[in-house]
Design a protein around this motif. Structure first.
Motif, short mmCIF file in Angstrom:
data_model
loop_
_atom_site.label_atom_id
_atom_site.label_comp_id
_atom_site.label_asym_id
_atom_site.label_seq_id
_atom_site.Cartn_x
_atom_site.Cartn_y
_atom_site.Cartn_z
N UNK A 22 0.81 -1.22 0.00
CA UNK A 22 0.00 0.00 0.00
C UNK A 22 0.85 1.27 0.00
N UNK A 23 2.17 1.11 -0.09
CA UNK A 23 3.03 2.27 -0.31
C UNK A 23 2.96 2.74 -1.76
N UNK A 24 2.37 1.91 -2.64
CA UNK A 24 2.42 2.18 -4.08
C UNK A 24 1.03 2.24 -4.71
N UNK A 25 0.85 3.09 -5.73
CA UNK A 25 -0.41 3.14 -6.45
C UNK A 25 -0.73 1.78 -7.08
N UNK A 26 -2.01 1.50 -7.21
CA UNK A 26 -2.45 0.19 -7.70
C UNK A 26 -1.87 -0.16 -9.06
N UNK A 27 -1.71 0.84 -9.91
CA UNK A 27 -1.26 0.59 -11.29
C UNK A 27 0.14 -0.01 -11.35
N UNK A 28 0.97 0.24 -10.32
CA UNK A 28 2.33 -0.30 -10.33
C UNK A 28 2.67 -1.02 -9.03
N UNK A 29 1.63 -1.42 -8.31
CA UNK A 29 1.81 -1.98 -6.97
C UNK A 29 2.66 -3.25 -6.96
N UNK A 30 2.31 -4.20 -7.78
CA UNK A 30 2.99 -5.50 -7.77
C UNK A 30 4.47 -5.35 -8.13
N UNK A 31 4.72 -4.63 -9.20
CA UNK A 31 6.10 -4.46 -9.67
C UNK A 31 6.95 -3.72 -8.63
N UNK A 32 6.43 -2.62 -8.11
CA UNK A 32 7.19 -1.81 -7.16
C UNK A 32 7.41 -2.55 -5.83
N UNK A 66 13.72 -3.11 8.69
CA UNK A 66 13.04 -1.82 8.50
C UNK A 66 14.01 -0.76 7.98
N UNK A 67 15.24 -0.79 8.44
CA UNK A 67 16.24 0.15 7.92
C UNK A 67 16.43 -0.05 6.42
N UNK A 68 16.55 -1.30 5.99
CA UNK A 68 16.70 -1.59 4.56
C UNK A 68 15.49 -1.13 3.77
N UNK A 69 14.30 -1.43 4.29
CA UNK A 69 13.06 -1.03 3.59
C UNK A 69 12.99 0.48 3.44
N UNK A 70 13.31 1.20 4.51
CA UNK A 70 13.25 2.67 4.47
C UNK A 70 14.30 3.24 3.51
N UNK A 71 15.49 2.66 3.50
CA UNK A 71 16.55 3.15 2.61
C UNK A 71 16.18 2.95 1.14
N UNK A 72 15.63 1.78 0.80
CA UNK A 72 15.25 1.51 -0.59
C UNK A 72 14.05 2.35 -0.98
N UNK A 73 13.07 2.48 -0.05
CA UNK A 73 11.89 3.31 -0.35
C UNK A 73 12.31 4.76 -0.57
N UNK A 74 13.26 5.24 0.21
CA UNK A 74 13.75 6.62 0.01
C UNK A 74 14.36 6.78 -1.39
N UNK A 75 15.12 5.79 -1.82
CA UNK A 75 15.72 5.84 -3.15
C UNK A 75 14.63 5.86 -4.22
N UNK A 76 13.58 5.07 -4.03
CA UNK A 76 12.47 5.03 -4.99
C UNK A 76 11.73 6.37 -5.01
N UNK A 119 9.18 11.76 -7.46
CA UNK A 119 8.80 12.74 -6.43
C UNK A 119 7.35 12.62 -5.97
N UNK A 120 6.46 12.01 -6.77
CA UNK A 120 5.06 11.89 -6.39
C UNK A 120 4.80 10.68 -5.50
N UNK A 121 5.77 9.79 -5.38
CA UNK A 121 5.54 8.54 -4.66
C UNK A 121 5.29 8.76 -3.18
N UNK A 122 6.08 9.63 -2.54
CA UNK A 122 5.94 9.79 -1.09
C UNK A 122 4.59 10.37 -0.71
#
Length: 351
Positions: free
Chosen positions: A266-276, A300-310, A315-318
């Motif tokens: 649920x961090x990602x829009x439905x259109x690209x949810x599976x891939x992301x 959680x540190x790894x997840x946050x670091x990768x999500x930050x990179x994404x 810019x609209x993802x966050x």
């Protein structure tokens, strides 16, 4: 006989008991404010001892009420005690304590959630973050209704090094419902592991000091109460901004009984949810079949670091909001939540 050249320790003069103060000013705990008075001064002394050495310290007490913990703090011979009390009914009783400790007490009639703590203490007390904690402490028997939002606010202040942490790694000794105290200190794999566990422990050393039985309070709450001590860490365990960590952690725990990938989706829009989601899990090296409470701090540190990179790449993802997308699709009316999944979301939101 006093020791020559040594000042006698401060002790409060004889005063009416807390019960007498309550009768004198006709004080009643208000259920809607989740107020519960602690009248046993042995217990208030025990709470204050968890804060450490307070002689000559500067202390802020949150919600002192009729003043039980206040007396215990003053008897440690603090330099200054700031009392922040929202309920005007308690101010006259606190003024009586102030008069009994000339020059030591400052009373603020206000809400701790909005009070500007950056100006609460003398600036000369400020220390570098890497130094030992300043001689400043926050102590409080918190109403249950404010305890979780207040600690989340203060954890954000820790992350930003502002508010009461403008002065350095200010320590806190606070009360919570026993279950909330268990969540704050729960270890990886523990049944109480939650978003509060991650948000608190990545920023602070958190110790569940002891439990006070509910019958010690007036009126008696339906739950026991935990006393929890916080010391901010020199380096947070997750090196990302508070809001980003909060979003990743909260999303992960939205569906705590499902695989962790379900919440991360649920961090990602439905259109690209599976891939992301697959990309995030793979780059963070997190097993998607782990449950949220099984994830370690390093996960959680790894997840946050990768999500930050994404987010840096998009810019609209966050700013993407899962619930808002559901509402727009008319799958989740604002005042309706009946599905099992949404009920789980509401359970986690209330932590």
């Amino acid at each position: 006989m006093a020791v020559p050249g040594k000042a006698a320790a401060f002790r409060l003069p004889p005063l009416p008991t807390i019960r007498e103060i309550i009768k004198l000013f006709r004080l009643r705990a208000q259920k809607q404010l989740s107020q519960n008075f602690l009248l046993d001064l042995q217990l208030t002394d025990k709470i204050v001892r968890q804060a450490g050495e307070l002689t000559n310290a500067h202390v802020c007490e949150v919600g002192p009420g009729p003043g039980g913990i206040t007396r215990s703090i003053l008897n440690t011979d603090v330099a200054q005690l700031l009392l922040v009390e929202k309920d005007a009914r308690f101010i006259p009783g606190l003024q009586m304590l102030s008069e009994a400790a000339p020059g030591k007490v400052r009373i603020v009639h206000g809400d701790i959630l909005t009070y500007k703590m950056e100006k609460a203490f003398p600036k000369y007390l400020k220390k570098k973050w890497e130094d030992e904690p300043p001689n400043i402490h926050i102590i409080g028997n918190l109403p249950f209704s404010v305890s979780t939002p207040l600690i989340i606010k203060w954890l954000e202040n820790v992350s930003n090094r502002d508010g009461p942490f403008f002065y350095g790694r200010t320590q806190m000794t606070l009360t919570f419902q026993k279950e909330v105290g268990e969540r704050l200190t729960a270890k990886t794999g523990g049944k109480q592991r939650s978003r509060l566990s991650i948000m608190a422990q990545h920023l602070c050393s958190v110790e569940n000091c002891f439990v006070i039985p509910g019958q010690a309070f007036v009126p008696q709450p339906e739950v026991d109460v935990a006393v929890v001590h916080f010391t901010p860490l020199v380096q947070p365990k997750i090196q990302q901004p508070f809001k980003l960590v909060e979003k990743v952690v909260q999303s992960t725990f939205q569906f705590r009984r499902k695989y962790c990938c379900r919440g991360i989706e649920i961090l990602f829009p439905e259109s690209e949810r599976l891939k992301k989601t697959e990309q995030l899990m793979m780059e963070a090296d997190v097993d998607p079949t782990l449950r949220p409470f099984q994830l370690s701090m390093s996960h959680f540190s790894n997840l946050c670091n990768v999500y930050r990179k994404m987010c840096d790449g998009d810019p609209n993802l966050f700013t993407y909001n899962y619930r808002e997308e559901l509402r727009q699709k008319k799958r989740l009316p604002k005042n309706t939540s009946h599905s099992e999944e949404i009920e789980e979301e509401e359970e986690e939101d209330n932590e």
